[in-house]
Design an enzyme around this catalytic site. Structure first.
Site, PDB file in Angstrom:
ATOM      1  N   ASN A 135       0.879  -1.170   0.000  1.00 62.90           N
ATOM      2  CA  ASN A 135       0.000   0.000   0.000  1.00 62.90           C
ATOM      3  C   ASN A 135       0.918   1.223   0.000  1.00 62.90           C
ATOM      4  O   ASN A 135       1.633   1.462   0.978  1.00 62.90           O
ATOM      5  CB  ASN A 135      -0.843  -0.024   1.267  1.00 62.90           C
ATOM      6  CG  ASN A 135      -2.241   0.523   1.120  1.00 62.90           C
ATOM      7  OD1 ASN A 135      -2.962   0.599   2.099  1.00 62.90           O
ATOM      8  ND2 ASN A 135      -2.667   0.911  -0.070  1.00 62.90           N
TER       9      ASN A 135
ATOM     10  N   GLU B  15     -10.686  -1.019  -2.674  1.00 68.10           N
ATOM     11  CA  GLU B  15     -10.699   0.192  -1.860  1.00 68.10           C
ATOM     12  C   GLU B  15     -11.499   1.323  -2.486  1.00 68.10           C
ATOM     13  O   GLU B  15     -11.289   1.690  -3.648  1.00 68.10           O
ATOM     14  CB  GLU B  15      -9.270   0.674  -1.596  1.00 68.10           C
ATOM     15  CG  GLU B  15      -8.548  -0.113  -0.524  1.00 68.10           C
ATOM     16  CD  GLU B  15      -7.401   0.667   0.087  1.00 68.10           C
ATOM     17  OE1 GLU B  15      -7.617   1.816   0.517  1.00 68.10           O
ATOM     18  OE2 GLU B  15      -6.288   0.120   0.131  1.00 68.10           O
ATOM     19  N   ARG B  16     -12.382   1.861  -1.710  1.00 65.40           N
ATOM     20  CA  ARG B  16     -13.132   3.055  -2.066  1.00 65.40           C
ATOM     21  C   ARG B  16     -12.151   4.225  -2.215  1.00 65.40           C
ATOM     22  O   ARG B  16     -11.253   4.393  -1.418  1.00 65.40           O
ATOM     23  CB  ARG B  16     -14.142   3.359  -0.958  1.00 65.40           C
ATOM     24  CG  ARG B  16     -14.995   4.572  -1.149  1.00 65.40           C
ATOM     25  CD  ARG B  16     -15.858   4.826   0.067  1.00 65.40           C
ATOM     26  NE  ARG B  16     -15.073   5.206   1.241  1.00 65.40           N
ATOM     27  CZ  ARG B  16     -15.600   5.687   2.369  1.00 65.40           C
ATOM     28  NH1 ARG B  16     -16.900   5.817   2.486  1.00 65.40           N
ATOM     29  NH2 ARG B  16     -14.814   6.014   3.378  1.00 65.40           N
TER      30      ARG B  16
ATOM     31  N   ASN C  31     -15.507   0.180   1.625  1.00 67.88           N
ATOM     32  CA  ASN C  31     -14.426  -0.694   1.189  1.00 67.88           C
ATOM     33  C   ASN C  31     -14.930  -2.131   1.272  1.00 67.88           C
ATOM     34  O   ASN C  31     -15.803  -2.448   2.096  1.00 67.88           O
ATOM     35  CB  ASN C  31     -13.214  -0.514   2.097  1.00 67.88           C
ATOM     36  CG  ASN C  31     -12.699   0.912   2.086  1.00 67.88           C
ATOM     37  OD1 ASN C  31     -12.072   1.350   1.136  1.00 67.88           O
ATOM     38  ND2 ASN C  31     -12.979   1.647   3.153  1.00 67.88           N
TER      39      ASN C  31
ATOM     40  N   CYS D 199      -6.681   5.696   7.188  1.00 69.36           N
ATOM     41  CA  CYS D 199      -5.935   4.689   6.433  1.00 69.36           C
ATOM     42  C   CYS D 199      -4.927   4.045   7.380  1.00 69.36           C
ATOM     43  O   CYS D 199      -4.009   4.723   7.862  1.00 69.36           O
ATOM     44  CB  CYS D 199      -5.225   5.334   5.248  1.00 69.36           C
ATOM     45  SG  CYS D 199      -4.182   4.205   4.319  1.00 69.36           S
ATOM     46  N   GLY D 200      -5.080   2.755   7.649  1.00 63.68           N
ATOM     47  CA  GLY D 200      -4.225   2.079   8.614  1.00 63.68           C
ATOM     48  C   GLY D 200      -2.787   1.963   8.164  1.00 63.68           C
ATOM     49  O   GLY D 200      -1.848   2.273   8.910  1.00 63.68           O
TER      50      GLY D 200
ATOM     51  N   CYS E 159      -4.625  -3.254   2.674  1.00 62.75           N
ATOM     52  CA  CYS E 159      -5.484  -2.250   3.297  1.00 62.75           C
ATOM     53  C   CYS E 159      -5.445  -2.489   4.803  1.00 62.75           C
ATOM     54  O   CYS E 159      -5.882  -3.536   5.280  1.00 62.75           O
ATOM     55  CB  CYS E 159      -6.915  -2.347   2.770  1.00 62.75           C
ATOM     56  SG  CYS E 159      -8.054  -1.170   3.551  1.00 62.75           S
ATOM     57  N   GLY E 160      -4.894  -1.533   5.544  1.00 66.08           N
ATOM     58  CA  GLY E 160      -4.720  -1.709   6.980  1.00 66.08           C
ATOM     59  C   GLY E 160      -6.011  -1.717   7.766  1.00 66.08           C
ATOM     60  O   GLY E 160      -6.215  -2.580   8.633  1.00 66.08           O
ATOM     61  N   THR E 161      -6.909  -0.773   7.480  1.00 70.68           N
ATOM     62  CA  THR E 161      -8.198  -0.778   8.174  1.00 70.68           C
ATOM     63  C   THR E 161      -9.012  -2.004   7.753  1.00 70.68           C
ATOM     64  O   THR E 161      -9.814  -2.517   8.538  1.00 70.68           O
ATOM     65  CB  THR E 161      -8.997   0.508   7.896  1.00 70.68           C
ATOM     66  OG1 THR E 161      -9.129   0.706   6.477  1.00 70.68           O
ATOM     67  CG2 THR E 161      -8.335   1.724   8.542  1.00 70.68           C
TER      68      THR E 161
END
Length: 259
Positions: free
Chosen positions: A12, A188-189, A170, A73-74, A198-200
């Site tokens: 990412n 991802e949105r 997402n 964003c994680g 994607c962290g979250t």
């Protein structure tokens, strides 16, 4: 000439800008989208500004690759910690503010960052999926043969469906690899495509799988297309607390671009 740094967290990737002097025009959506463009700009899943903050070590301002300011964003949060360390703002630990509130994080000598995420009190089970917010909204769905799954087509359908109108969500597709071990792929949105990580989303999957009774420990391994993340948490009083997203945050290169 705009100075920038490039970082990535399990694939990412982000354009990072030191905006403590407020020299960057954060309202210029077209400029941000151009910088994130992989053909005509620098190329990234998003752009992140480091700014001064009165209550914390620094402030994180995050934009998706479409140029619009977005939710948490994680992986970007982990990368901004590494960036702040490179700038000399922090050392081994820090507090910073983001759009979803205050975050605590630590970073070790190997540039592994453990980022505390928000507490999660509500998880909505649906017929074939789970929905929750881990700083950003996430649809979580268990599938078979994830390697061959059409993430783009199915993810886009769910992201734009009436269920999640008007802002969308997402979308994470999940397959269990073993005890407390899952593989995910995420649409991802804001990027409007599948990303390598994607962290979250990884955080959402870990908590969703616990809610569904599919794990029996408080740390979960999440394999993403760009590497491996770990999510640790405590579950008390029907709330997921002390939620930490752990993984590498890697410096890629530094440069400048004419804007």
């Amino acid at each position: 000439m705009l100075s920038f740094w490039k970082y990535q967290g399990t694939g990412n990737d982000f354009v990072m800008i030191d905006n403590r002097q407020k020299t960057f025009d954060a309202s210029n959506v077209d400029l941000i989208a151009h910088l994130c463009d992989r053909r005509f700009g620098i190329g990234a899943d998003g752009l992140i500004l480091v700014e001064e903050d009165e209550k914390a070590d620094f402030k994180m301002v995050y934009f998706n690759s479409d140029g619009k300011e977005s939710t948490m964003c994680g992986n970007g949060g982990r990368c901004i910690v590494a960036f702040a360390k490179q700038l000399g703002i922090i050392h081994e630990e820090c507090h910073f503010t983001a759009i979803d509130g205050l975050h605590y994080a630590t970073i070790d000598q190997e540039h592994n960052v453990a980022l505390q995420m928000i507490d999660v009190m509500q998880i909505d089970r649906r017929e074939k999926s789970v929905f929750l917010n881990t700083g950003s909204p996430h649809h979580v769905e268990i599938v078979r043969d994830l390697m061959y799954f059409d993430v783009y087509k199915k993810g886009k359908q769910i992201r734009t469906s009436e269920t999640y109108a008007p802002k969308g969500t997402n979308v994470n597709f999940v397959e269990q690899e073993g005890p407390n071990h899952f593989r995910i792929r995420t649409f991802e949105r804001g990027v409007e495509d599948e990303t390598l990580s994607c962290g979250t989303g990884a955080t959402a999957v870990a908590l969703a799988m616990h809610d569904l009774g599919k794990i029996d420990q408080n740390e979960v391994r999440i394999d993403v297309e760009g590497g491996t993340l770990f999510v640790a948490f405590e579950y008390k009083n029907n709330t997921y607390q002390q939620v930490f997203l752990k993984g590498p945050a890697t410096f890629v290169f530094q440069g400048s671009i004419r804007i």
